[in-house]
Motif scaffolding. Structure first.
Motif, mmCIF file in Angstrom:
data_model
loop_
_atom_site.group_PDB
_atom_site.id
_atom_site.type_symbol
_atom_site.label_atom_id
_atom_site.label_comp_id
_atom_site.label_asym_id
_atom_site.label_seq_id
_atom_site.Cartn_x
_atom_site.Cartn_y
_atom_site.Cartn_z
ATOM 1 N N THR A 188 -13.958 9.230 -4.194
ATOM 2 C CA THR A 188 -13.734 7.953 -5.197
ATOM 3 C C THR A 188 -13.531 8.801 -6.515
ATOM 4 O O THR A 188 -13.172 8.248 -7.215
ATOM 5 C CB THR A 188 -15.173 7.537 -5.190
ATOM 6 O OG1 THR A 188 -16.484 8.516 -5.412
ATOM 7 C CG2 THR A 188 -15.479 6.759 -3.810
ATOM 8 N N SER B 209 -8.442 3.802 6.123
ATOM 9 C CA SER B 209 -9.250 4.261 4.968
ATOM 10 C C SER B 209 -10.254 3.516 4.867
ATOM 11 O O SER B 209 -10.554 2.416 5.707
ATOM 12 C CB SER B 209 -8.531 4.041 3.588
ATOM 13 O OG SER B 209 -8.142 2.523 3.489
ATOM 14 N N VAL B 210 -11.356 3.983 4.110
ATOM 15 C CA VAL B 210 -12.778 3.209 3.905
ATOM 16 C C VAL B 210 -12.586 1.840 3.536
ATOM 17 O O VAL B 210 -13.437 0.709 3.885
ATOM 18 C CB VAL B 210 -13.656 4.128 2.916
ATOM 19 C CG1 VAL B 210 -14.936 3.227 2.659
ATOM 20 C CG2 VAL B 210 -13.985 5.650 3.806
ATOM 21 N N ASP B 211 -11.604 1.825 2.642
ATOM 22 C CA ASP B 211 -11.492 0.196 1.791
ATOM 23 C C ASP B 211 -11.091 -0.731 3.051
ATOM 24 O O ASP B 211 -10.947 -1.914 2.637
ATOM 25 C CB ASP B 211 -10.536 0.449 0.898
ATOM 26 C CG ASP B 211 -11.236 0.966 -0.505
ATOM 27 O OD1 ASP B 211 -12.414 1.185 -0.294
ATOM 28 O OD2 ASP B 211 -10.434 1.439 -1.201
ATOM 29 N N GLN B 212 -10.619 -0.289 4.195
ATOM 30 C CA GLN B 212 -9.915 -1.321 5.235
ATOM 31 C C GLN B 212 -10.832 -1.733 6.252
ATOM 32 O O GLN B 212 -10.686 -2.447 7.120
ATOM 33 C CB GLN B 212 -8.712 -0.628 5.793
ATOM 34 C CG GLN B 212 -7.529 -0.466 4.848
ATOM 35 C CD GLN B 212 -6.200 0.295 5.482
ATOM 36 O OE1 GLN B 212 -6.521 0.531 6.586
ATOM 37 N NE2 GLN B 212 -5.139 0.138 4.861
ATOM 38 N N GLY C 180 -5.396 4.418 1.580
ATOM 39 C CA GLY C 180 -6.183 3.846 0.567
ATOM 40 C C GLY C 180 -5.538 3.399 -0.407
ATOM 41 O O GLY C 180 -6.076 3.066 -1.662
ATOM 42 N N ASN C 181 -4.105 3.067 -0.417
ATOM 43 C CA ASN C 181 -3.257 2.726 -1.764
ATOM 44 C C ASN C 181 -3.514 3.584 -2.720
ATOM 45 O O ASN C 181 -3.444 3.204 -4.117
ATOM 46 C CB ASN C 181 -3.669 1.376 -2.133
ATOM 47 C CG ASN C 181 -2.471 0.552 -2.876
ATOM 48 O OD1 ASN C 181 -1.505 1.140 -2.773
ATOM 49 N ND2 ASN C 181 -2.880 -0.390 -3.470
ATOM 50 N N ASN C 182 -3.800 4.772 -2.639
ATOM 51 C CA ASN C 182 -3.855 5.838 -3.914
ATOM 52 C C ASN C 182 -2.619 6.130 -4.414
ATOM 53 O O ASN C 182 -2.679 7.158 -5.507
ATOM 54 C CB ASN C 182 -4.718 6.855 -3.393
ATOM 55 C CG ASN C 182 -3.757 8.016 -2.169
ATOM 56 O OD1 ASN C 182 -2.608 7.687 -1.949
ATOM 57 N ND2 ASN C 182 -4.462 8.893 -1.680
ATOM 58 N N ASN D 243 -8.060 9.773 0.429
ATOM 59 C CA ASN D 243 -8.482 9.482 1.616
ATOM 60 C C ASN D 243 -7.882 10.448 2.883
ATOM 61 O O ASN D 243 -7.222 11.177 2.657
ATOM 62 C CB ASN D 243 -8.070 7.954 1.946
ATOM 63 C CG ASN D 243 -8.644 6.831 1.100
ATOM 64 O OD1 ASN D 243 -9.574 6.544 1.340
ATOM 65 N ND2 ASN D 243 -7.908 6.896 -0.159
ATOM 66 N N LYS E 254 -13.382 8.789 1.988
ATOM 67 C CA LYS E 254 -12.811 8.588 0.789
ATOM 68 C C LYS E 254 -13.530 9.605 -0.617
ATOM 69 O O LYS E 254 -14.650 9.419 -0.627
ATOM 70 C CB LYS E 254 -12.808 7.178 0.302
ATOM 71 C CG LYS E 254 -12.314 6.654 -0.705
ATOM 72 C CD LYS E 254 -12.297 5.406 -1.383
ATOM 73 C CE LYS E 254 -11.690 4.984 -2.311
ATOM 74 N NZ LYS E 254 -11.653 3.549 -2.815
ATOM 75 N N ASN F 53 -9.678 9.522 -5.736
ATOM 76 C CA ASN F 53 -8.978 8.519 -4.896
ATOM 77 C C ASN F 53 -8.126 9.104 -3.898
ATOM 78 O O ASN F 53 -6.909 8.550 -3.691
ATOM 79 C CB ASN F 53 -8.290 7.590 -5.927
ATOM 80 C CG ASN F 53 -7.729 6.134 -4.953
ATOM 81 O OD1 ASN F 53 -8.451 5.860 -4.041
ATOM 82 N ND2 ASN F 53 -6.786 5.521 -5.456
ATOM 83 N N GLU G 173 0.734 -1.149 -0.005
ATOM 84 C CA GLU G 173 0.061 -0.083 -0.098
ATOM 85 C C GLU G 173 0.898 1.499 0.038
ATOM 86 O O GLU G 173 1.550 1.381 0.923
ATOM 87 C CB GLU G 173 -0.875 0.116 1.044
ATOM 88 C CG GLU G 173 -1.845 -1.135 1.126
ATOM 89 C CD GLU G 173 -2.639 -1.262 2.389
ATOM 90 O OE1 GLU G 173 -2.630 -0.213 3.313
ATOM 91 O OE2 GLU G 173 -3.372 -2.011 2.793
#
Length: 306
Positions: free
Chosen positions: A290, A211-214, A42-44, A295, A288, A293, A38
């Motif tokens: 979207t 992050s939201v994805d986590q 958020g791995n952006n 966070n 996040k 991308n 990552e």
């Protein structure tokens, strides 16, 4: 003479075989492996000059880890304001078979904006190494497409202020069963599409999403979830929006000890997951964007006596 020649021939064959065997062994040496990389929240794959940067990787050594290194290197064919690079070596994992490398470090103030190669190097004590190259974009803070910051962060207990402007109104106050929890969170500097989760997380659960994805929803209590769509210009986003005359959304409320949370579209069963307990909770804001991308996260700690 024939015996001597046979002995010499056998000796040369043994040496040749030994040499080939050693070469094969060198070629067959295992190399370390890496997973779950990552770069940025958020791995952006973005970083901001002078700001915190998130890096995570799961490493499995072939033998044992010698060290882990990251390099940020300018790409050929790109234009920059100056020559700049950066590298960090972590030696604390030496001797471990595997490791979770979870680091936060600032992108240095002297960095040049632009697109970079982010190179991860894992050296093994068996003499091998693994090198992975990823993409990273570094921005000046004024050039980030969206830059969320909190302008309002309040927590209410039974409709009275418990926390605002960075301070608790009563240092001894604790949430108890049947108290009403509510909060207003307002972000500045957002546009496009985005979503915000406001979470209560029992610290004993040991879940710390960045992050939201986590988010692992089996380990969190969702106080609120709210999103924005198609916002043309950077501005304000709040879970209790104000149109200049009135609030256009009722303040969400959550009863402490409730059987269900406020997750949407389907509330979660808090009784089944046993998420209510005495102790400290993290009240966590995760946002996040979207569209870009990007966070954002911010948190405070709240005491519960249930």
């Amino acid at each position: 003479m024939k015996i001597t020649k046979l002995i010499l021939a056998s000796l040369f064959a043994a040496i040749a075989f030994s040499s080939c065997s050693n070469d094969d062994q060198e070629q067959e040496k295992a190399i370390p492996a890496i997973d779950k990389i990552e770069l940025g929240l958020g791995n952006n794959e973005t970083g901001t000059i002078g700001e915190d940067f998130h890096f995570n990787a799961e490493i499995i050594a072939a033998d044992k880890i010698e060290n882990v290194q990251v390099k940020i290197v300018q790409k050929s064919g790109e234009t920059y304001s100056k020559v700049w690079s950066h590298e960090i070596t972590w030696t604390q994992y030496a001797g471990a078979k595997n490791a979770t490398v979870h680091k936060h470090f600032d992108i240095p103030e002297d960095a040049a904006e632009g697109k970079y190669d982010f190179i991860i190097i894992v050296k093994d004590q068996n003499g091998t190494k693994l090198e992975i190259k990823k993409n990273l974009t570094i921005y000046k803070i004024e050039n980030i497409p969206v830059n969320p910051v909190v302008s309002v962060f309040t927590v209410f207990i039974n409709d009275a202020f418990m926390y605002r402007k960075g301070k608790f109104s009563d240092a001894e106050a604790k949430f108890k069963n049947n108290d009403i929890f509510s909060s207003q969170i307002t972000l500045e500097g957002v546009k496009g599409d985005g979503i915000m989760y406001l979470l209560l997380i029992n610290k004993n659960v040991k879940h710390n999403p960045e992050s939201v994805d986590q988010i692992d929803f089996s380990k969190v209590i969702v106080y609120d979830v709210f999103e924005h769509k198609n916002v043309a210009d950077a501005g304000q986003f709040s879970n209790i929006p104000w149109d200049g005359v009135k609030f256009t959304r009722d303040t969400p409320k959550l009863t402490i000890g409730a059987a269900k949370d406020n997750n949407s579209p389907v509330p979660q069963d808090l009784t089944a997951n046993k998420l209510w307990a005495s102790g400290n909770y993290t009240f966590l804001v995760l946002y996040k964007n979207t569209t870009y991308n990007i966070n954002f996260s911010q948190a405070i700690e709240l005491p519960f006596a249930l």
